[in-house]
Enzyme design. Structure first.
Site, PDB file in Angstrom:
ATOM      1  CB  CYS A  31      50.988  72.656 -16.497  1.00 39.99           C
ATOM      2  SG  CYS A  31      51.427  72.991 -14.796  1.00 39.99           S
ATOM      3  NE  ARG A  82      49.680  67.568 -19.990  1.00 43.12           N
ATOM      4  CZ  ARG A  82      50.883  67.383 -20.548  1.00 43.12           C
ATOM      5  NH1 ARG A  82      50.990  66.582 -21.574  1.00 43.12           N
ATOM      6  NH2 ARG A  82      51.953  67.973 -20.090  1.00 43.12           N
ATOM      7  CD1 TRP A 104      48.742  68.253 -10.942  1.00 41.04           C
ATOM      8  CD2 TRP A 104      50.960  68.466 -10.912  1.00 41.04           C
ATOM      9  NE1 TRP A 104      49.249  67.223 -10.182  1.00 41.04           N
ATOM     10  CE2 TRP A 104      50.609  67.334 -10.136  1.00 41.04           C
ATOM     11  CE3 TRP A 104      52.292  68.796 -11.031  1.00 41.04           C
ATOM     12  CZ2 TRP A 104      51.544  66.534  -9.490  1.00 41.04           C
ATOM     13  CZ3 TRP A 104      53.233  67.990 -10.400  1.00 41.04           C
ATOM     14  CH2 TRP A 104      52.851  66.888  -9.632  1.00 41.04           C
ATOM     15  CG  ASN A 139      53.114  73.279 -19.089  1.00 44.38           C
ATOM     16  OD1 ASN A 139      52.277  73.961 -18.496  1.00 44.38           O
ATOM     17  ND2 ASN A 139      52.788  72.380 -19.996  1.00 44.38           N
ATOM     18  N   GLY A 140      56.648  74.096 -16.322  1.00 45.55           N
ATOM     19  CA  GLY A 140      58.042  74.012 -15.906  1.00 45.55           C
ATOM     20  C   GLY A 140      58.247  74.792 -14.614  1.00 45.55           C
ATOM     21  CD  GLU A 184      52.739  48.370 -13.657  1.00 44.41           C
ATOM     22  OE1 GLU A 184      53.727  48.901 -13.126  1.00 44.41           O
ATOM     23  OE2 GLU A 184      51.815  49.026 -14.183  1.00 44.41           O
ATOM     24  CE  LYS A 224      49.010  51.028 -13.327  1.00 45.99           C
ATOM     25  NZ  LYS A 224      50.369  51.051 -13.610  1.00 45.99           N
ATOM     26  CD  GLU A 282      49.828  54.643 -11.018  1.00 46.61           C
ATOM     27  OE1 GLU A 282      49.714  53.596 -11.680  1.00 46.61           O
ATOM     28  OE2 GLU A 282      50.178  55.713 -11.493  1.00 46.61           O
ATOM     29  CG  HIS A 291      64.068  37.658   4.520  1.00 49.55           C
ATOM     30  ND1 HIS A 291      65.023  36.964   5.260  1.00 49.55           N
ATOM     31  CD2 HIS A 291      63.887  36.942   3.397  1.00 49.55           C
ATOM     32  CE1 HIS A 291      65.407  35.902   4.589  1.00 49.55           C
ATOM     33  NE2 HIS A 291      64.749  35.849   3.450  1.00 49.55           N
ATOM     34  CE  LYS A 324      49.792  58.190 -19.469  1.00 46.75           C
ATOM     35  NZ  LYS A 324      49.684  56.833 -18.878  1.00 46.75           N
TER      36      LYS A 324
HETATM   37  C1  AGP Z   1      52.269  54.512 -14.009  1.00 44.90           C
HETATM   38  O1  AGP Z   1      50.937  54.036 -13.858  1.00 44.90           O
HETATM   39  C2  AGP Z   1      52.416  55.928 -13.553  1.00 44.90           C
HETATM   40  N1  AGP Z   1      51.511  56.788 -14.223  1.00 44.90           N
HETATM   41  C3  AGP Z   1      53.848  56.402 -13.545  1.00 44.90           C
HETATM   42  O2  AGP Z   1      54.546  55.573 -12.651  1.00 44.90           O
HETATM   43  C4  AGP Z   1      54.597  56.369 -14.903  1.00 44.90           C
HETATM   44  O3  AGP Z   1      54.805  55.030 -15.304  1.00 44.90           O
HETATM   45  C5  AGP Z   1      55.951  57.045 -14.711  1.00 44.90           C
HETATM   46  O4  AGP Z   1      55.723  58.396 -14.378  1.00 44.90           O
HETATM   47  C6  AGP Z   1      56.842  56.968 -15.958  1.00 44.90           C
HETATM   48  O5  AGP Z   1      56.204  57.610 -17.034  1.00 44.90           O
HETATM   49  P1  AGP Z   1      56.833  57.416 -18.497  1.00 44.90           P
HETATM   50  O6  AGP Z   1      56.692  55.952 -18.847  1.00 44.90           O
HETATM   51  O7  AGP Z   1      56.018  58.301 -19.385  1.00 44.90           O
HETATM   52  O8  AGP Z   1      58.271  57.829 -18.417  1.00 44.90           O
END
Ligand code: AGP
Length: 613
Positions: free
Chosen positions: A2, A27, A79, A105-106, A486, A490, A493, A509, A608
């Site tokens: 949010c 976000r 959100w 938010n929260g 990683e 990517k 996501e 394995h 985000k």
């Molecule tokens: C990464 O592409 C994601 N958006 C997510 O995994 C992110 O890295 C994770 O939420 C950690 O966020 P931060 O680095 O702001 O703590």
């Protein structure tokens, strides 16, 4: 996550609120709304869908945004956590009298109990949200003083909040409060702004104040009064934003993610600037606030992080052990906080977090502090909660990362971890020559990235060729194993393709059972230790008819005959190789996602910064 924006000042607030929400769109959200204090009342406009739709709805109420009667207002992008995305569940939420509006938010943990209690007092709830209890609770606690009413209400609340409240009886006031969800104040000239994220207000002021947990503030166009939730005055410093608002714009790129991929040479340059001491053959990281003797006493490092930041931490584990000789573990922050971790007096807990607001990582910081660890942060957002609560650490200075899929944060984090390993190593058994060599290699990183970026057209061709696959494997060894993780993250996501990162040796394995012609494998076969074993793994994949895309070092004469496609990476050492290689994987994922027509900057279901558990 949010987003919150608030404004009180000399201008009509509607356009400022909408512009602030637009800057928070990255976000991730599903509905939006705003409330304006005008004509002795509150006018609210809410809808599901995008901020653009809210703007259209607002134009029906205020045909000329610059000539409305409202100079104070709050706005929100939601959100959904409690209650489906709908207009009625969108914020702001009002009390029965319509005098109070709240954006939040929260998560209010005890909202059901509070809702039943308030219903018993005659309150009528319209939404399914936890937030609505706040508007009714504040109304019940109100006896003329808005700040006191919000404080009284929040003392009954359990859970987390970043919130803003307006009241029709106070046309030039906003009350804000935070516990576990960030709120920042923008200090303007005869105007004051609030937001959940600097990027919403950076175009209006560079002077900001970050609230701490259980801080509250009463803001007016010309004043800011900060107290804690017990109503005791507290003082918070004014910080200066260190980047220009244009950094939070696309600047001609189709997506923020593509812009942030291409700005990595500059971002890494910013991370390493002023931190390489060639004369002493070491790194300079004064933000750690550790004397050489204190650094030398550290006998174990625990890296706590989530997502991409955890993958960067996994690369850092190799650095700290191989370069500095310090036993290092990487913990999923969510797991660390609940598993009663073993922390000794000379353990350093390093919280790696781009946003500095990830709830699980923040909780890990607090758990580590409770256990007496030396705690440090590796963050990108200046003044973020983790940066402030660790009290020491390294800022990436990478500029705002808007795309939900993290890119430049990873390459800057890995570069920073490498500098940290050199610093710790030179304080131990690393000799001058090795220090000089690594310093020189780190200095080359921006150039290595640029060489890969220059090969984007070739990578795009390969991406288009495999864009229809529904399953991928990414495999690597050594530092290239977390790099493979990683790369898989990517692709998952932003393209919604099921992609798994695996240690190359692990395939046999079990996972190798999944390999077949329609399952491509990205094998990180750069010319660094372990390459020959990766080549053997490639043969295993090819024997199961999986098409293999290999990353390989320029000039590798053997690789082409073993695989379907090669992504060429410039020559570099095993420590630096994750950075240019991951840039290639970022581009591969980006072009695949674009070919599939995916929403790249705001992928479905993602946020985000995950500021809730
Ligand atoms: C990464 O592409 C994601 N958006 C997510 O995994 C992110 O890295 C994770 O939420 C950690 O966020 P931060 O680095 O702001 O703590």
């Amino acid at each position: 996550m949010c987003g919150i924006v608030g404004y009180t000042g000399k201008r009509c607030c509607v356009s400022t609120l909408l512009e602030g929400l637009r800057r928070l769109e990255y976000r991730g959200y599903d509905s939006a709304g705003l409330a304006v204090v005008e004509n002795q009342g509150l006018t609210t406009v809410k809808n599901t869908g995008k901020v653009e739709a809210l703007k259209d709805r607002s134009a029906e109420r205020w045909p000329d945004f610059e000539r409305c009667e409202g100079y104070t207002g709050i706005a929100h992008t939601r959100w959904a956590t409690h209650g489906a995305p709908s207009e009625i569940n969108a914020h702001p939420h009002l009390d029965d009298s319509g005098k109070f509006a709240v954006v939040h938010n929260g998560i209010i943990d005890n909202y059901l109990e509070l809702r039943e209690h308030l219903r018993g007092q005659g309150c009528e709830f319209k939404s399914d949200t936890d937030t609505e209890v706040l508007s009714h609770l504040i109304a019940k606690c109100y006896q003329g003083d808005l700040l006191h009413a919000v404080a009284a209400a929040l003392n009954k609340v359990k859970g987390t909040f970043g919130l803003a409240v307006v009241c029709s009886e106070h046309p030039d006031k906003i009350v804000i409060a935070r516990r576990g969800s960030p709120i920042v104040i923008g200090v303007g000239n005869d105007e004051t702004l609030v937001a959940s994220d600097i990027s919403a207000i950076a175009s209006y002021t560079k002077r900001v104040i970050f609230l701490d947990d259980d801080d509250m503030a009463l803001i007016t166009p010309g004043s800011i009064e900060i107290r804690n939730i017990e109503n005791v005055p507290v003082s918070r410093e004014i910080a200066q934003i260190d980047w220009d608002v244009s950094a939070a714009e696309k600047n001609g790129y189709e997506h923020f993610m593509l812009k942030e991929i291409f700005e990595q040479p500059q971002a890494v340059e910013n991370t390493i600037r002023g931190r390489l001491d060639k004369s002493a053959a070491t790194a300079v990281l004064n933000g750690l606030n550790l004397e050489p003797r204190e650094m030398a006493m550290i006998n174990r490092i625990v890296i706590a992080a989530c997502g991409t930041s955890m993958n960067a931490g996994l690369v850092g584990e190799y650095f700290f052990e191989d370069i500095a000789g310090i036993p290092t573990d990487v913990e999923q922050a969510a797991e660390f906080r609940y598993r009663n971790p073993i922390i000794e007096p000379n353990t350093m807990v390093l919280a790696v977090s781009q946003s500095g607001e990830t709830a699980d990582t923040l909780a890990a910081v607090r758990e580590a502090k409770n256990k007496g660890a030396i705690v440090a942060g590796l963050n990108n957002v200046v003044g973020s909660t983790i940066a402030r609560e660790t009290g020491r650490g390294i800022y990436l200075h990478a500029g705002p990362e808007i795309g939900v899929a993290s890119t430049k944060a990873f390459t800057c984090q890995v570069s920073a971890l490498l500098m940290m390993a050199v610093l710790f190593g030179r304080g131990r058994r690393m000799n001058r020559t090795d220090g000089e060599n690594l310093i020189n290699e780190i200095q080359q990183v921006p150039n290595l990235i640029q060489q890969v970026l220059d090969r984007a057209p070739e990578i795009e061709k390969i991406a288009i060729k495999y864009a229809k696959a529904e399953d991928f494997f990414f495999i690597g060894r050594g530092c290239m194993y977390p790099t493979a993780l990683e790369g898989a993250l990517k692709l998952k996501e932003i393209s919604y393709i099921h992609a798994e990162g695996y240690h190359a040796a692990e395939l046999k394995h079990g996972p190798i059972a999944l390999l077949e012609e329609k399952v491509p494998v990205v094998a990180l076969a750069n010319n660094i230790p372990g390459r020959d074993k990766v080549l053997a793994n490639i043969q295993e994949c090819a024997a199961r008819k999986s098409p293999v895309i290999a990353t390989a070092t320029d000039g590798d004469a053997d690789i082409a005959s073993l695989v379907q496609d090669v992504i060429w990476i410039p020559e570099c050492s095993r420590f630096v190789a994750p950075v240019p290689t991951v840039v290639a994987l970022q581009l591969l994922s980006y072009y695949i996602a674009r070919e599939r027509g995916c929403e790249i900057d705001q992928p479905r279901n993602l946020a985000k910064s995950v500021t809730v558990e």
